[in-house]
Scaffold this motif. Structure first.
Motif, PDB file in Angstrom:
ATOM      1  N   GLU A  32     -86.105-101.794 -81.770  1.00 13.48           N
ATOM      2  CA  GLU A  32     -86.908-102.795 -82.473  1.00 13.48           C
ATOM      3  C   GLU A  32     -86.170-104.121 -82.586  1.00 13.48           C
ATOM      4  OE1 GLU A  32     -89.812-100.132 -85.370  1.00 13.48           O
ATOM      5  OE2 GLU A  32     -87.819-100.695 -86.098  1.00 13.48           O
ATOM      6  N   ALA A  33     -84.846-104.061 -82.752  1.00 12.84           N
ATOM      7  CA  ALA A  33     -84.061-105.295 -82.796  1.00 12.84           C
ATOM      8  C   ALA A  33     -84.116-106.019 -81.449  1.00 12.84           C
ATOM      9  CB  ALA A  33     -82.618-104.978 -83.176  1.00 12.84           C
ATOM     10  N   GLU A  34     -83.998-105.269 -80.357  1.00  9.62           N
ATOM     11  CA  GLU A  34     -84.106-105.865 -79.016  1.00  9.62           C
ATOM     12  C   GLU A  34     -85.498-106.435 -78.780  1.00  9.62           C
ATOM     13  OE1 GLU A  34     -81.974-106.310 -76.423  1.00  9.62           O
ATOM     14  OE2 GLU A  34     -80.307-105.674 -77.690  1.00  9.62           O
ATOM     15  N   LEU A  35     -86.511-105.717 -79.266  1.00 12.65           N
ATOM     16  CA  LEU A  35     -87.890-106.193 -79.095  1.00 12.65           C
ATOM     17  C   LEU A  35     -88.108-107.502 -79.850  1.00 12.65           C
ATOM     18  CD1 LEU A  35     -90.788-105.761 -78.082  1.00 12.65           C
ATOM     19  CD2 LEU A  35     -91.202-104.354 -80.114  1.00 12.65           C
ATOM     20  N   SER A  36     -87.560-107.601 -81.051  1.00 12.38           N
ATOM     21  CA  SER A  36     -87.681-108.842 -81.824  1.00 12.38           C
ATOM     22  C   SER A  36     -87.036-110.008 -81.095  1.00 12.38           C
ATOM     23  CB  SER A  36     -87.033-108.664 -83.204  1.00 12.38           C
ATOM     24  OG  SER A  36     -87.707-107.678 -83.958  1.00 12.38           O
ATOM     25  N   LEU A  37     -85.877-109.761 -80.482  1.00 12.47           N
ATOM     26  CA  LEU A  37     -85.214-110.812 -79.714  1.00 12.47           C
ATOM     27  C   LEU A  37     -86.020-111.184 -78.479  1.00 12.47           C
ATOM     28  CD1 LEU A  37     -81.515-109.552 -79.918  1.00 12.47           C
ATOM     29  CD2 LEU A  37     -82.502-111.540 -81.081  1.00 12.47           C
ATOM     30  N   ALA A  38     -86.633-110.186 -77.859  1.00 15.93           N
ATOM     31  CA  ALA A  38     -87.450-110.457 -76.671  1.00 15.93           C
ATOM     32  C   ALA A  38     -88.632-111.359 -77.016  1.00 15.93           C
ATOM     33  CB  ALA A  38     -87.944-109.136 -76.066  1.00 15.93           C
ATOM     34  N   LYS A  39     -89.268-111.104 -78.140  1.00 14.79           N
ATOM     35  CA  LYS A  39     -90.420-111.912 -78.540  1.00 14.79           C
ATOM     36  C   LYS A  39     -89.997-113.303 -79.004  1.00 14.79           C
ATOM     37  CE  LYS A  39     -93.388-108.019 -79.850  1.00 14.79           C
ATOM     38  NZ  LYS A  39     -94.134-107.355 -80.965  1.00 14.79           N
ATOM     39  N   ALA A  40     -88.815-113.368 -79.654  1.00 15.28           N
ATOM     40  CA  ALA A  40     -88.361-114.646 -80.201  1.00 15.28           C
ATOM     41  C   ALA A  40     -87.915-115.621 -79.118  1.00 15.28           C
ATOM     42  CB  ALA A  40     -87.219-114.407 -81.185  1.00 15.28           C
ATOM     43  N   THR A  41     -87.512-115.115 -77.961  1.00 18.64           N
ATOM     44  CA  THR A  41     -86.969-115.986 -76.911  1.00 18.64           C
ATOM     45  C   THR A  41     -87.931-116.193 -75.739  1.00 18.64           C
ATOM     46  OG1 THR A  41     -85.867-114.031 -75.946  1.00 18.64           O
ATOM     47  CG2 THR A  41     -84.575-115.397 -77.462  1.00 18.64           C
ATOM     48  N   ILE A  42     -89.187-115.806 -75.923  1.00 14.93           N
ATOM     49  CA  ILE A  42     -90.170-115.959 -74.831  1.00 14.93           C
ATOM     50  C   ILE A  42     -90.282-117.412 -74.405  1.00 14.93           C
ATOM     51  CG2 ILE A  42     -92.636-115.875 -74.291  1.00 14.93           C
ATOM     52  CD1 ILE A  42     -92.807-113.261 -75.784  1.00 14.93           C
TER      53      ILE A  42
ATOM     54  N   THR B  57     -88.219-120.106 -75.484  1.00 16.53           N
ATOM     55  CA  THR B  57     -86.955-120.846 -75.349  1.00 16.53           C
ATOM     56  C   THR B  57     -86.096-120.387 -74.180  1.00 16.53           C
ATOM     57  OG1 THR B  57     -85.899-119.332 -76.925  1.00 16.53           O
ATOM     58  CG2 THR B  57     -86.900-121.333 -77.821  1.00 16.53           C
ATOM     59  N   SER B  58     -86.112-119.080 -73.913  1.00 12.10           N
ATOM     60  CA  SER B  58     -85.258-118.549 -72.843  1.00 12.10           C
ATOM     61  C   SER B  58     -85.935-117.352 -72.178  1.00 12.10           C
ATOM     62  CB  SER B  58     -83.895-118.153 -73.415  1.00 12.10           C
ATOM     63  OG  SER B  58     -83.060-117.647 -72.399  1.00 12.10           O
ATOM     64  N   PRO B  59     -86.829-117.600 -71.219  1.00  6.95           N
ATOM     65  CA  PRO B  59     -87.574-116.518 -70.580  1.00  6.95           C
ATOM     66  C   PRO B  59     -86.679-115.446 -69.955  1.00  6.95           C
ATOM     67  CG  PRO B  59     -88.538-118.639 -70.025  1.00  6.95           C
ATOM     68  CD  PRO B  59     -87.259-118.924 -70.733  1.00  6.95           C
ATOM     69  N   SER B  60     -85.575-115.868 -69.308  1.00 10.35           N
ATOM     70  CA  SER B  60     -84.701-114.885 -68.669  1.00 10.35           C
ATOM     71  C   SER B  60     -84.050-113.974 -69.706  1.00 10.35           C
ATOM     72  CB  SER B  60     -83.623-115.596 -67.843  1.00 10.35           C
ATOM     73  OG  SER B  60     -82.838-116.439 -68.672  1.00 10.35           O
ATOM     74  N   GLU B  61     -83.662-114.548 -70.828  1.00  8.42           N
ATOM     75  CA  GLU B  61     -83.073-113.743 -71.902  1.00  8.42           C
ATOM     76  C   GLU B  61     -84.106-112.790 -72.492  1.00  8.42           C
ATOM     77  OE1 GLU B  61     -80.820-114.388 -76.224  1.00  8.42           O
ATOM     78  OE2 GLU B  61     -81.224-116.100 -74.894  1.00  8.42           O
ATOM     79  N   SER B  62     -85.343-113.269 -72.634  1.00  5.40           N
ATOM     80  CA  SER B  62     -86.416-112.424 -73.144  1.00  5.40           C
ATOM     81  C   SER B  62     -86.661-111.228 -72.224  1.00  5.40           C
ATOM     82  CB  SER B  62     -87.704-113.248 -73.291  1.00  5.40           C
ATOM     83  OG  SER B  62     -88.777-112.422 -73.713  1.00  5.40           O
TER      84      SER B  62
ATOM     85  N   VAL C 263     -92.891-112.824 -68.449  1.00  2.00           N
ATOM     86  CA  VAL C 263     -92.158-112.684 -69.700  1.00  2.00           C
ATOM     87  C   VAL C 263     -93.029-112.054 -70.794  1.00  2.00           C
ATOM     88  CG1 VAL C 263     -90.851-113.895 -71.483  1.00  2.00           C
ATOM     89  CG2 VAL C 263     -90.767-114.684 -69.110  1.00  2.00           C
ATOM     90  N   GLU C 264     -94.211-112.586 -71.009  1.00  9.16           N
ATOM     91  CA  GLU C 264     -95.076-112.084 -72.085  1.00  9.16           C
ATOM     92  C   GLU C 264     -95.525-110.657 -71.812  1.00  9.16           C
ATOM     93  OE1 GLU C 264     -98.273-114.779 -72.754  1.00  9.16           O
ATOM     94  OE2 GLU C 264     -96.974-116.397 -73.499  1.00  9.16           O
ATOM     95  N   LYS C 265     -95.835-110.354 -70.567  1.00  7.74           N
ATOM     96  CA  LYS C 265     -96.257-109.003 -70.223  1.00  7.74           C
ATOM     97  C   LYS C 265     -95.111-108.005 -70.377  1.00  7.74           C
ATOM     98  CE  LYS C 265     -98.865-106.407 -66.790  1.00  7.74           C
ATOM     99  NZ  LYS C 265     -99.549-106.442 -65.464  1.00  7.74           N
ATOM    100  N   ALA C 266     -93.901-108.450 -70.039  1.00  5.72           N
ATOM    101  CA  ALA C 266     -92.736-107.582 -70.196  1.00  5.72           C
ATOM    102  C   ALA C 266     -92.504-107.259 -71.668  1.00  5.72           C
ATOM    103  CB  ALA C 266     -91.507-108.259 -69.596  1.00  5.72           C
ATOM    104  N   ALA C 267     -92.648-108.257 -72.526  1.00  2.45           N
ATOM    105  CA  ALA C 267     -92.498-108.031 -73.967  1.00  2.45           C
ATOM    106  C   ALA C 267     -93.581-107.088 -74.478  1.00  2.45           C
ATOM    107  CB  ALA C 267     -92.542-109.358 -74.714  1.00  2.45           C
ATOM    108  N   GLU C 268     -94.773-107.226 -73.937  1.00 12.00           N
ATOM    109  CA  GLU C 268     -95.867-106.326 -74.324  1.00 12.00           C
ATOM    110  C   GLU C 268     -95.566-104.895 -73.884  1.00 12.00           C
ATOM    111  OE1 GLU C 268    -100.697-105.824 -73.585  1.00 12.00           O
ATOM    112  OE2 GLU C 268     -99.661-107.668 -72.978  1.00 12.00           O
ATOM    113  N   GLN C 269     -95.017-104.739 -72.677  1.00 10.90           N
ATOM    114  CA  GLN C 269     -94.623-103.408 -72.210  1.00 10.90           C
ATOM    115  C   GLN C 269     -93.574-102.794 -73.144  1.00 10.90           C
ATOM    116  OE1 GLN C 269     -93.861-104.720 -67.903  1.00 10.90           O
ATOM    117  NE2 GLN C 269     -94.348-102.539 -67.654  1.00 10.90           N
ATOM    118  N   ALA C 270     -92.610-103.598 -73.528  1.00 11.88           N
ATOM    119  CA  ALA C 270     -91.559-103.112 -74.424  1.00 11.88           C
ATOM    120  C   ALA C 270     -92.140-102.718 -75.780  1.00 11.88           C
ATOM    121  CB  ALA C 270     -90.491-104.190 -74.595  1.00 11.88           C
TER     122      ALA C 270
END
Length: 228
Positions: free
Chosen positions: A102-112, A114-119, A143-150
């Motif tokens: 969940e912590a990684e997921l929060s970071l993925a959503k927060a950096t969509i 500002t930093s797509p590669s990091e997300s 990026v957004e689809k990857a975050a949705e998958q996660a």
């Protein structure tokens, strides 16, 4: 003169030391050591209620959960009543794997933005953590689809986690049917917000009580005695 009145009549100010001392001791026990344990509504965590026709052993259940899941601050209490039947109350702060995901997921959503590669990397970390590198599904390059998958992976894993707890308990105690399972979860962030709100309300209530008592007595000493 009444002997009791003579006992405290002239020295009532000195006797204020007694409630003050009690207040200090109580405050120390409540806020320093050992402290008042918070429920999951204030500290965050998971509460699971299990009801069964059979008697469920709390100690065995705790051993099962500790040996199969990485749970912190685990507490298992058995309950039994003529009306409510038998059951277990399970509390734990978190499952380490789910918390990390969940912590990684929060970071993925927060950096969509500002930093797509990091997300994308954080989303990939979620997939790898919850599925294992060998069985990890293909991650989208969007990026957004990857975050949705996660996010879907986290939801699915948590559902399987809950089902696994229920299955282990049913298997251990030989319960095929009649096992009622309820779950309540509060995030640490929300719990912290509840705690701050409760603390602020308590301070406001004390202040209003002081005003009301002083309004009626109009004297410092009796007002302080009542408040203490």
């Amino acid at each position: 003169m009444n002997p009791l009145e003579n006992f405290y009549g002239k020295n009532y100010k000195a006797y204020l030391a007694i409630p003050i001392l009690i207040l200090v001791i109580t405050a120390y026990l409540a806020f320093v050591y050992p402290g008042v344990p918070k429920g999951i509504d204030l500290s965050g965590g998971t509460l699971i209620l299990i009801r069964s026709e059979k008697v469920l052993d709390a100690k065995q259940t705790e051993e099962i959960l500790l040996s199969n899941f990485d749970l912190t601050d685990l507490s298992v209490v058995s309950t039994s009543s003529p009306l409510g039947g038998n059951g277990l109350t399970i509390r734990f702060a978190r499952n380490e794997l789910i918390a990390s995901a969940e912590a990684e997921l929060s970071l993925a959503k927060a950096t969509i933005e500002t930093s797509p590669s990091e997300s994308l990397q954080h989303s990939a970390n979620v997939i790898e953590m919850l599925s294992g590198q060998a069985n990890a599904p293909a991650l989208s390059t969007e990026v957004e689809k990857a975050a949705e998958q996660a996010s879907e992976m986290v939801v699915d894993f948590k559902e399987k986690f809950n089902n696994r707890i229920q299955e282990l308990i049913a298997e251990k105690f030989g319960i095929e049917t009649g096992l009622a399972f309820q779950k309540k979860e509060v995030s640490p962030t929300l719990g912290s917000a509840f705690y701050r709100t409760a603390f602020n309300v308590g301070i406001a209530a004390i202040f209003l009580v002081i005003l009301v008592i002083y309004f009626f007595f109009r004297k410092i000493v009796p007002s302080a005695a009542v408040i203490i």
